[in-house]
Design a protein around this motif. Sequence first.
Motif, short mmCIF file in Angstrom:
data_model
loop_
_atom_site.label_atom_id
_atom_site.label_comp_id
_atom_site.label_asym_id
_atom_site.label_seq_id
_atom_site.Cartn_x
_atom_site.Cartn_y
_atom_site.Cartn_z
N GLY A 46 1.13 -1.13 -0.23
CA GLY A 46 -0.09 0.29 0.67
C GLY A 46 0.97 1.18 0.26
O GLY A 46 0.84 2.18 -0.50
N ASP A 47 2.15 1.56 0.80
CA ASP A 47 3.02 2.74 0.39
C ASP A 47 3.64 2.18 -0.61
O ASP A 47 4.86 3.22 -0.76
CB ASP A 47 3.97 2.31 1.64
CG ASP A 47 4.26 1.36 2.07
OD1 ASP A 47 4.31 0.35 1.66
OD2 ASP A 47 5.68 1.00 2.32
N LEU A 48 3.81 1.76 -1.63
CA LEU A 48 4.81 1.76 -3.09
C LEU A 48 4.17 2.19 -3.66
O LEU A 48 3.32 2.07 -4.07
CB LEU A 48 4.90 0.51 -2.76
CG LEU A 48 6.56 -0.31 -1.65
CD1 LEU A 48 6.46 -2.16 -2.65
CD2 LEU A 48 7.03 0.09 -2.04
N ASP A 49 5.03 3.26 -5.01
CA ASP A 49 4.27 3.60 -5.93
C ASP A 49 4.43 2.05 -6.84
O ASP A 49 6.20 2.34 -7.51
CB ASP A 49 5.11 4.93 -6.01
CG ASP A 49 4.63 5.61 -6.98
OD1 ASP A 49 3.57 4.83 -7.72
OD2 ASP A 49 5.17 7.04 -7.91
N LEU A 50 3.62 1.85 -7.28
CA LEU A 50 4.23 0.73 -8.58
C LEU A 50 3.46 1.54 -9.53
O LEU A 50 3.39 0.95 -11.40
CB LEU A 50 2.83 -0.18 -8.37
CG LEU A 50 3.44 -1.57 -6.90
CD1 LEU A 50 2.57 -1.80 -6.21
CD2 LEU A 50 5.07 -1.57 -6.58
N ALA A 51 3.03 2.91 -10.28
CA ALA A 51 2.94 3.13 -11.21
C ALA A 51 3.97 2.67 -12.23
O ALA A 51 4.01 2.13 -14.02
CB ALA A 51 2.57 4.88 -10.74
N THR A 52 5.40 3.12 -12.03
CA THR A 52 5.81 2.47 -13.32
C THR A 52 6.08 0.99 -13.57
O THR A 52 6.06 0.69 -14.81
CB THR A 52 7.69 2.78 -12.63
OG1 THR A 52 7.76 4.41 -12.58
CG2 THR A 52 8.07 2.35 -13.61
N LEU A 53 5.99 0.20 -12.79
CA LEU A 53 6.27 -0.89 -13.20
C LEU A 53 5.20 -1.74 -13.91
O LEU A 53 4.80 -2.75 -14.84
CB LEU A 53 5.89 -1.79 -11.92
CG LEU A 53 7.06 -2.36 -11.36
CD1 LEU A 53 7.22 -2.45 -10.41
CD2 LEU A 53 8.56 -3.06 -12.20
N VAL A 54 3.72 -0.52 -13.51
CA VAL A 54 2.31 -1.56 -14.25
C VAL A 54 2.27 -0.47 -15.81
O VAL A 54 2.01 -1.44 -16.48
CB VAL A 54 1.05 -0.31 -13.41
CG1 VAL A 54 -0.33 -0.25 -14.21
CG2 VAL A 54 0.75 -1.08 -12.15
N ALA A 55 3.00 0.21 -15.22
CA ALA A 55 2.85 1.60 -17.35
C ALA A 55 3.92 0.39 -17.58
O ALA A 55 3.56 0.28 -18.86
CB ALA A 55 4.04 2.81 -17.33
N LEU A 56 4.91 -0.07 -17.43
CA LEU A 56 5.41 -0.98 -18.13
C LEU A 56 5.24 -2.49 -18.37
O LEU A 56 4.82 -3.70 -19.17
CB LEU A 56 7.34 -1.56 -18.06
CG LEU A 56 7.63 -0.62 -16.93
CD1 LEU A 56 8.78 -0.82 -16.37
CD2 LEU A 56 8.44 -0.10 -19.40
N GLN A 57 4.09 -2.74 -18.41
CA GLN A 57 2.97 -4.00 -18.26
C GLN A 57 1.74 -4.10 -18.80
O GLN A 57 1.21 -4.88 -19.05
CB GLN A 57 3.27 -5.14 -16.63
CG GLN A 57 4.23 -5.67 -16.69
CD GLN A 57 4.93 -6.69 -17.78
OE1 GLN A 57 4.36 -7.27 -17.77
NE2 GLN A 57 5.88 -6.25 -18.71
N THR A 58 1.41 -2.34 -19.23
CA THR A 58 0.02 -2.56 -19.45
C THR A 58 0.08 -1.73 -20.80
O THR A 58 -1.22 -1.63 -21.43
CB THR A 58 -0.86 -1.89 -18.35
OG1 THR A 58 -0.21 -0.71 -18.26
CG2 THR A 58 -0.87 -2.71 -16.83
N SER A 59 0.95 -1.67 -21.61
CA SER A 59 0.15 -1.68 -23.26
C SER A 59 -0.19 -2.35 -24.03
O SER A 59 -0.18 -3.29 -23.28
CB SER A 59 1.65 -1.69 -23.39
OG SER A 59 2.06 -1.13 -25.34
N GLN A 60 -0.74 -1.42 -24.42
CA GLN A 60 -1.43 -2.43 -25.31
C GLN A 60 -1.21 -2.84 -26.65
O GLN A 60 -1.03 -3.65 -27.56
CB GLN A 60 -3.01 -1.84 -25.83
CG GLN A 60 -4.18 -1.85 -25.23
CD GLN A 60 -4.78 -2.50 -24.77
OE1 GLN A 60 -4.87 -3.36 -25.24
NE2 GLN A 60 -4.40 -2.82 -22.74
#
Length: 267
Positions: free
Chosen positions: A67-81
């Motif tokens: 909950g305290d981690l910013d995972l936005a970078t990892l998410v952006a690297l894995q959710t491209s169409q």
Amino acid sequence: FFNDTATTEIYTLSLHDALPIYTEALTRVRFAISPMFEMIRSIRIVDDPACGVIHLPWVERARMVTGDLDLATLVALQTSQNYNPDFVNPPPNSPLVDFEEELEVMLSTPAALIRTEVLAAYPNVPLPAVLEPFIERPRHAIEELAELMRVYWERCLADDWPRIRSLLEQDVLYRARQIADGGTARLFSDLDPAVSWKDGVLRIQCGDLCESDLDLDERGLLLVPSVFVWPKVTTVSAEPWQPALAYPVRGIGMLWSPEQTAPPDAL
């Protein structure tokens, strides 16, 4: 996608065709287990539990400890169409590697390749702000990413890894017996519904993301059993990485069930 250079027959595929792999290339099939791949694929499920409902018991725990981690970078690297950068989960070069070894491979990725893969993930659209450092300062960005991965691994997967690895190893042993009993034809005919074997050609249903052709040449094909790739297979086909096919492991439905204790002596 995959075309062995030893054959003179070339397939021209539309975007909705299957991916062909020719018989000669299949003599160079090998297996590997990748903790880094599992970690990266798990990010997508933490971000969107609906895409991996079978993992909900694990997702609940993972969300509590991140909950305290910013995972936005990892998410952006894995959710491209369009394409997910491969440098964050480089195909392993040995049957069983540990997480830190794979991190070192990622950290050694050339800056130019980092930029190329990140830009390829978001063509013709604005790059997510969290990925801009990979273009402007790729070496610094990838080092920060590695630290985030280490924290996520320790909190979410390190304790569960022995259990996950055992399931993956059992699948590799099962597949090895299939090859011994019936060759690669039997292996690929039972690997996954998206994978089919007919007339000496292996086809992988890859939907809208299929490319025209890829030469396997002497590299062969790497098979990676996976827990978090469920329920669909996925491929690594971009240069310079080892061509790889990740597929859902057998027995995944029991992975998060409570471990059984030994029965009382009276039973």
